[in-house]
Structures are given as structure tokens and as C-alpha cells.
Design an enzyme around this catalytic site. Sequence first.
Site, PDB file in Angstrom:
ATOM      1  N   GLU A 140      -6.667  -3.515  -0.016  1.00 52.44           N
ATOM      2  CA  GLU A 140      -5.799  -3.121   1.102  1.00 52.44           C
ATOM      3  C   GLU A 140      -6.560  -2.310   2.155  1.00 52.44           C
ATOM      4  O   GLU A 140      -6.282  -2.428   3.355  1.00 52.44           O
ATOM      5  CB  GLU A 140      -4.595  -2.348   0.577  1.00 52.44           C
ATOM      6  CG  GLU A 140      -3.592  -3.268  -0.139  1.00 52.44           C
ATOM      7  CD  GLU A 140      -2.468  -2.518  -0.814  1.00 52.44           C
ATOM      8  OE1 GLU A 140      -1.297  -2.772  -0.500  1.00 52.44           O
ATOM      9  OE2 GLU A 140      -2.760  -1.671  -1.691  1.00 52.44           O
ATOM     10  N   GLU A 161      -1.046  -5.784  -8.720  1.00 49.69           N
ATOM     11  CA  GLU A 161       0.056  -4.843  -8.933  1.00 49.69           C
ATOM     12  C   GLU A 161       1.237  -5.449  -9.693  1.00 49.69           C
ATOM     13  O   GLU A 161       1.835  -4.799 -10.556  1.00 49.69           O
ATOM     14  CB  GLU A 161       0.525  -4.274  -7.586  1.00 49.69           C
ATOM     15  CG  GLU A 161      -0.420  -3.258  -6.962  1.00 49.69           C
ATOM     16  CD  GLU A 161      -1.542  -3.886  -6.149  1.00 49.69           C
ATOM     17  OE1 GLU A 161      -2.283  -3.148  -5.477  1.00 49.69           O
ATOM     18  OE2 GLU A 161      -1.685  -5.131  -6.180  1.00 49.69           O
TER      19      GLU A 161
END
Length: 697
Positions: A140, A161
Site C-alpha cells: 500500500e 489481509e
Amino acid sequence: MSDIETWRALLSDRNADEVVTKALVRDVELPGGAGTMALITLDNGFDHTKPNTFGPHGLFALNGALSEIAARTDLVAVGVTGKPFIFGVGADLKGAAQVTSREEALAIGALGHHVFRRLGELGIPSFAFVNGAAMGGGLEIALHCTYRTISSGVPAVALPECFLGLVPGWGGTQLLPRLVGPANAIKLIIENPLSQNRMVKGAQAYELGVADALFEPADFLEESLRWAARVLQGAEQVSRPDHTAGDWDKTVADARFLVDLKLHGASPAPYRALDLIALARTASRDEGFAAEDEALADLLMSDELRAGLYAFDLVQRRAKRPAGAPDKALARKVTKVGVVGAGLMASQMALLFARRLEVPVVLTDLDQARLDKGVGYVHAEVDKLLAKGRISGDQANRLKALVTGSLTKDAFADADFVIEAVFEDLAVKKQVFAEVEAVVSAECVLATNTSSLSLTEMGADLKHPERLVGFHFFNPVAVMPLLEIIRGAATDDATLATAFAVGKSLKKSSVLVKDAPAFVVNRLLTRFMGEVITAVDEGTPLETAEHALDGLGLPMTPFALLQLVGPAVGMHVAGTLHEAFPDRFGVSANLAKLVASGKPGVYGADFSLDPEAVAFFAGGDRPSTAEQVRERVLGALSEEIRLMLEEGVVAAPQDIDLCMILGAGWPFHLGGITPYLDRSGHSQSRFLPPGVASLPA
């Protein structure tokens, strides 16, 4: 107070033992007079075995570096890269487990967004130079930059995730779909995590559109800086398609359908991720990031996250330090391996031993045709690896030369480790070991791949029963990570230590198991299957029983599992357990009819139910509802685990959880079978303390 000061006050005492990833800044003069770049290197001060992660203090450190950079007027760009072999692997999971309030959870999401988005909002271009593993928040960070390069040597790029019960919460669900399109974003955010946490390599990430340029590892940073200079000077143009113009909504809807088929609503994280990806098409950054904060806060305060973190800890830590394993110094060196049998399982094992141990492996069987087929299978698999570029031509030739066949067991005379993979019959295995013991050295380890039979009985007539050990693989051998290592009544420490050392060399996760019928995975799966089949025998419609446990999100339904292992094998293991525990394990007469028919299971070639096969199970007059079947199965599993722990089959409930996750595909989001039974109220008395794999009481 500013937002940063508020977050610092709220989060600074979280995870006091956080390993802080620092943001080390240096000026770099770009080639060709392109100007000065401030290059940030993410580094936690350890080597690649302890990757860069981000807890609150790491985020504050990066924010401080960015504030210093923002105050300068002499810079033309900012770059970010990682320490050798590691770019960044995301949030500090230890810290995530310590979050105790939704306020803290929201603050963690907001802090990450605030810091990372500054990379794209400094007023000068930003470049991510992805030199090593980039996962979760590490990826990210790169997504927030204006441009990205990636090394072809990067071994892992992922947003894992959802595998743990979270969503990418620091921009991933908003930035990635707009960069690579919703289909590729769904692949990285949902499909790969739900496929045993699959990851892509650097070149694959580049092909998906995650990076703008791909360079070789040897001079990656130098080439990346040259490329950045060309971009800044206008000599290199970067263009990206507008993915919002496609049928975004249909792509998300199709993915939602597939997730539902796989999970049946069992885990909230993939569904929240899909909602966020759907939002990314039209939402502003502020709107999208705020939605990520809310999703992250909800999931951080869920049992599913605690369960995922518990499961992650098992496979990352407990699996690497097996409970009860002897001192590794006792292990003997293995320079040659013998495999009795040349069937599919034996051939798979032979290839694995040759690849991982890089020692000669010799197969034996009863006739030349079987032997040729087994060795031929190994050679064909080696050719496939070569064709896929996973090994070189020289490696392929060496592997083929290492695996040979012999019609006599004399070929085992200089072997240090001999494993049998013959028919699951005690008399046959005893005969095999008697023949092997007659030719091997006194210290050669004898291993059995039995899935259910007693080692102690198997070794009763051996001159040296202390060197017999169970070495139970799961099929397919190359893929399934679990290895049940079974200690018989006479197995000595040197033999056991050698078995664990070999298991580690094979890159398997080994669990020490007592010599008990069917050990761990097969005992529990057989009890599971037995309860479902009994319900059908009693009159429950097969489809009702087959889908009664769909809500758990198991990797396959009971009768699909039976078809995978084979009805005859399933009945054989059931028979073994019936002899040991007749009050809890039965042998279905209807299953026996299915086996006698020769049918592969209740499903046909097109995976629709075969009416003739289903008819074998008709006739009962005491049907159960789906809920009754579910309660019956979960109650039985709880009972069986309790008895296994009382018998000392394994050291602790965590070992049963590890076996079921790695050997049976028990869903990661459930956190292992024992915490799920605790949370659902089926364990009666808890297997684990409150707060383990669940929110604190």
C-alpha cells in the site's frame, strides 16, 4: 491538538515491544542532471529474516521524515525503497492483536492513511522502488506513490489481509482497483488470499499493472533511479488506462457470487473488501479511505481477526518449533533414501526427497512395469518443472539422475532412510520391513507412511523397533504442508530427531503425534465423515447432510472429500477406527455398497450427483434437519478432540489446530478447530483460555 498528536496520545503505549521500522533519508543526485531526490529507505535494523512492519511508532517515524522532506524546496522527487530483500510486509500483527477499543482501531486506520497518502500529495512526484517482498501495508505504501518500479527478483507481492480476517485498510481497496482494474484487484485482494494465501512474484505484479517498470535485481536501484530521471525529464512517458470505463459492477458481482460459493458467508472480510472495491469506482480519496477506516475498525474488533491471527501464529511459529521434538543434535545424516513401492504416492515422495535433500533416491516394486511407471512419473514431473522455468536444465538432469529404480531391496544397503508406501495392510507392511531390515545398516531409519495403522504392532517383530517412525504425508505430497511424525512405543530419540530433521529439509511443518489409531487428521475427518454418513443412513437426504456445514466455509463438502480420498480408503480407515473405538466409529453398510459398486463416489464426471450412487444411501426413516446434522458433527468433533487430548495424542490443543489447518484445510478465518468449538459453544469446557483466538471476555 493536531490529528497526529491525538493519535500519538492514543496509540503510543500500544505494543511496547514494537520493532520500529525507521525511515532513513538520504539525498540522491539523479542521472543526467535531473535534480535531487530524497530517497527513503525503510529499515527496522534487522536482516531479511525479520521483515519491515509498521506499528504506530513506525508510522510516526515515516511521518516525521515526510514532514522534513515537505519543508524542503530543493527536491524534484521523493523515492522510497526497502532494506535488502525486503520492501515492507505491512502492519505489525502483534500490535493488531492488542487493540482493545474501536476508537483505537479507527485511529490505526486513520494514522496509516494520513502518513501513506502524504507520499502522493507532497507536491513533487514520488517513486516506489520495490526491491523485495511487498505485502499488505508494504504494498500500500507503493500504491500511494506516483510511480512504481519493481525487481524481477521480488519473491512475494500480496495483499493477504482477507486471509487473516481483515481488509487492506491503508488505501489498497481504493487505489489498486483504479490502477489495475477491478478484476486484477480482486485477484490480489480476495482470490489469492482465499487460495491458501497465494502470492505473485515481481514479474507477475508488473504484468498485472502494479508497477510501471521491471528491472533485474543486480542493478535494480541504479536502473530505477535512471528510469525516474527519464520520467522527470519527460524522456519516459507513463500512461495508464481508465479502468472506470469498464463493467466494474458486474466484475464485483461475479466475484461476490464466487466468494459466496466458497465461504457461504462464513468470513466477513472478503465481503467487506468487495464492498470497498465497488465503492472505489466513484468515491473520492477522502470517502474511500474513511470507508476503509470503518471496515478496518469493525474487523479489528472481531473474533474473526483474532482467529486469523491465532492461526497465523501457529503456522509461523509453533510449526517451526514442534512441541516434543528431540534435540536436533541427535539427528543422523541422510545421504541416500529408499522408497518401497512405486505407485503415485511413492513417486511423489521420491521426487520431493530428491528435490529437497539432493541425495540419491531409489524406488523398489514387485515388477519392472510398475517400477518403470514410478520412475517415469518422476522424470515427467521434472520435465514439467523445467518447462515452467522453476528449475534449470542442469538441475533437471541432476534430479533425473538421482531417482532410480530396483527390483531388489539390496539397493537399500547403503541407505540412511527408507520409507514404505505400500498397501495399507499391517501384514504387508510387516513383511516389507522384515525384508528391508535384512539388508540395511543398523542405524538406517525405517519410516512408514501409514495413515492409520499402529507403529508399535508394525515393528513388533523387528530386531530394532527403536528405529521405526511414522512419517505420514498428505496428498498431494508436494503441496500439502503437514507431516505427522509418529512415535511408536519403541522409537528412540535419534530416530525421531532424524525424522524431524528430514521433515524440515523437505520444508514440511511437522507435528509430533502419539501412536494412536489414525493419528490426528484422519481420526477427526473420519469421525466427521462418520457422523454425516450415519445421518444419511438414518434417512437424512444426502444433499441436506452434504451442505449442513457449508456455513463454516470448509474447503469441500463431506461427500466431495470422500470422493477425493476414495470410498474404499475411507471405509478402510473407518474400519481401523471401528476396531479401536466401536462405540464412536461405525462402518456404514451403505458405504460398503458404494465401494462394492466400483463407483468413485456419489458424484459423476460432471460433478452432479449420480442417482445410482445416491440410491445406495436411501431407506432410513429418521431424517435430521441440516441444523441437527451440524450440531451432531460439531458435538462429535468436540468429544473426539477432548478424548485425544486426554490420551496424549498430541501435546496441546494448538497441535490439533495446526494439523487441521495444514493437513485438512480447516479455514484460516476460523482460527483452528478448537477455538471455533470454544466460540460456538460446542466445547462444553474450553479447550483454550478466553481471549485466545477470540476477543477478550
